[in-house]
Structures are given as C-alpha cells and as structure tokens.
Design an enzyme around this catalytic site. Structure first.
Site, PDB file in Angstrom:
ATOM      1  N   VAL A 104       0.868  -1.183   0.000  1.00 52.41           N
ATOM      2  CA  VAL A 104       0.000   0.000   0.000  1.00 52.41           C
ATOM      3  C   VAL A 104       0.902   1.230   0.000  1.00 52.41           C
ATOM      4  O   VAL A 104       1.952   1.241   0.645  1.00 52.41           O
ATOM      5  CB  VAL A 104      -0.932   0.015   1.224  1.00 52.41           C
ATOM      6  CG1 VAL A 104      -1.766   1.291   1.258  1.00 52.41           C
ATOM      7  CG2 VAL A 104      -1.833  -1.215   1.228  1.00 52.41           C
ATOM      8  N   CYS A 105       0.497   2.249  -0.733  1.00 53.27           N
ATOM      9  CA  CYS A 105       1.216   3.521  -0.778  1.00 53.27           C
ATOM     10  C   CYS A 105       2.660   3.284  -1.261  1.00 53.27           C
ATOM     11  O   CYS A 105       2.869   2.503  -2.187  1.00 53.27           O
ATOM     12  CB  CYS A 105       1.143   4.204   0.587  1.00 53.27           C
ATOM     13  SG  CYS A 105       1.509   5.983   0.576  1.00 53.27           S
ATOM     14  N   VAL A 106       3.642   3.911  -0.623  1.00 54.61           N
ATOM     15  CA  VAL A 106       5.025   3.761  -1.090  1.00 54.61           C
ATOM     16  C   VAL A 106       5.663   2.457  -0.635  1.00 54.61           C
ATOM     17  O   VAL A 106       6.848   2.225  -0.870  1.00 54.61           O
ATOM     18  CB  VAL A 106       5.901   4.966  -0.664  1.00 54.61           C
ATOM     19  CG1 VAL A 106       5.471   6.209  -1.389  1.00 54.61           C
ATOM     20  CG2 VAL A 106       5.878   5.160   0.842  1.00 54.61           C
ATOM     21  N   GLY A 107       4.876   1.584  -0.014  1.00 57.56           N
ATOM     22  CA  GLY A 107       5.376   0.250   0.287  1.00 57.56           C
ATOM     23  C   GLY A 107       5.831  -0.483  -0.957  1.00 57.56           C
ATOM     24  O   GLY A 107       6.735  -1.331  -0.896  1.00 57.56           O
ATOM     25  N   GLY A 154      -2.675   2.366  -4.105  1.00 60.61           N
ATOM     26  CA  GLY A 154      -2.219   3.749  -4.113  1.00 60.61           C
ATOM     27  C   GLY A 154      -2.047   4.276  -2.697  1.00 60.61           C
ATOM     28  O   GLY A 154      -1.857   3.522  -1.749  1.00 60.61           O
TER      29      GLY A 154
END
Length: 235
Positions: A104-107, A154
């Site tokens: 999730v996200c910048v993971g 995202g």
C-alpha cells in the site's frame, strides 16, 4: 457453509510507518475469515507510527511464520527501510513463499528495492509514482493494480480498496461485497480533491510546497536503492 482455508497475513512494521496503510487493509483482510494477522518488525519493541502512537509487533524477522499474504505499508519511514538489509532480506524470504505479495502507498517502492517488482505492473502514492520504473516496475496510475500475484495499492486510503480487491480475488466477489457492507465502506468525501487530477491549483501548490524540502533527499535515497538493486542483479 464450506470450511475456509486458513490464511496468514504478515504486515511489515518499521518506524514512521503510516498506520492507516496497515490498519485499513488489516481490518478488511481479517474478514477473509480463518485469518491470522502478524505485525513483523526487526525487534519486538513498540514501533512509532507517523501518527504519534506506536504499534506492537507480534513477531521479529527471525520468529515470523511464513505468510500466505505479505503486505508492505508505506510512510516516511520507508526511506530508511529500503536501506536496512535485514528488512529487505526478510521481505525477500517472506515473498518467496507467499501466495500474494502486496503493498500500500510507497510500500511498493520497498518491494521494488527488494527486487520483487521487476516486470510487474504496480502503483503507489501519486507523489512518488515516478520512482517505480527505476526498480523495473511498470507504473500504472490506478487506485489498485493487480498483476499475477502482485497487488499494489495507491496512497493511504487506497488500502481499503486494495483489501477488498484482494478479498474478492481470494474468497470471491460475494464475500468481498459482504465485507464492504459490514464495514459500511461507502465513501462520500466532503471535498472533491483526493487526487492531483481533482485538486484545485492552490491546494496542489500548498502540498508541493510542504513536501518540497523532503523530496530531494527522498529522491536521492530511492535512486541509490535502485542502483544497489541493479548492482546486486548484475553481480
């Protein structure tokens, strides 16, 4: 009702993680049924989140059981996590035996730094999307992107959409619909500015100004991580 196959979900914990990247999908994925949630970190000490409170790991890298689903959340702490070899090593090990490798996200940039997105379509928070290609990923500007057993979400709140998408892939759409209803996930944001395409120019300018100081250092660290990955692949 048929007996559900037990599942184990492991979320990586690191200092300055964005807790909603983790807790949002964890709340959804728990409702897969017959599911165990693990929070895995380098040590068992409480891990500070970027919201000012801590989360308690349930296992260290050495103790963690092989997950069926590996999920890497994001947050400012990802800058340090991509440079921490024990973290990258555990992510690679866990991914090697997982049915689903997710973020999730910048993971997703940590997945990339671990060499796990080469040739895969992927997404992340819009502000860091330009880094995906440096790790061999194929950037896609969508809220949730599925490519074989890689599922990436995202920024932040997309973790709930990500979770429901994964539930549908594993237990079927009917079960995912039931989970969505049980959570009353019926978003109606008070402002129509949740993406760069929708935000007004003034709000966008304020965001960019607030993030400008940290961005050059983040860019440099992601670029260095991409170089290290390429060097290890070519060694």
């Amino acid at each position: 009702m048929a007996e559900q196959t037990p599942l184990r979900v492991a979320f990586l914990l690191f200092p300055q993680v964005t807790q909603l990247d983790l807790t949002g999908p964890a709340q959804v994925l728990h409702r897969l049924g017959a599911t165990t949630i693990d929070l895995v970190a380098a040590e068992r000490e409480p891990i500070p989140t970027d919201a000012g409170f801590a989360l308690l790991p349930t296992a260290t890298f050495d103790e963690a059981v092989q997950p069926d689903i590996l999920c890497i959340p994001g947050g400012a702490g990802i800058n340090d996590a991509i440079e921490h070899e024990p973290t990258l090593a555990w992510v690679r090990r866990a991914a090697g035996g997982a049915q689903w490798v997710t973020s999730v996200c910048v993971g997703s940039l940590l997945l990339g730094a671990a060499g796990l997105l080469e040739g895969y379509r992927a997404t992340c928070h819009w502000s860091q999307h330009h880094h995906l290609s440096a790790f061999g990923a194929i950037p896609v500007r969508e809220r949730v992107v599925c490519d074989r057993n890689r599922v990436t979400g995202g920024g932040v709140t997309a973790g709930i959409d990500f979770g429901l998408t994964l539930v549908a892939a594993i237990r079927g759409e009917d079960h995912a619909r039931l989970v969505q209803l049980s959570l009353e996930y019926d978003p109606a944001p008070p402002f129509n500015c949740g993406s760069p395409e929708k935000a007004d120019a003034a709000t966008m300018a304020r965001y960019l100004a607030l993030s400008a100081a940290a961005q050059p250092r983040r860019d440099a660290r992601f670029a260095a991580a991409a170089v290290r990955l390429r060097s290890s692949v070519n060694a």
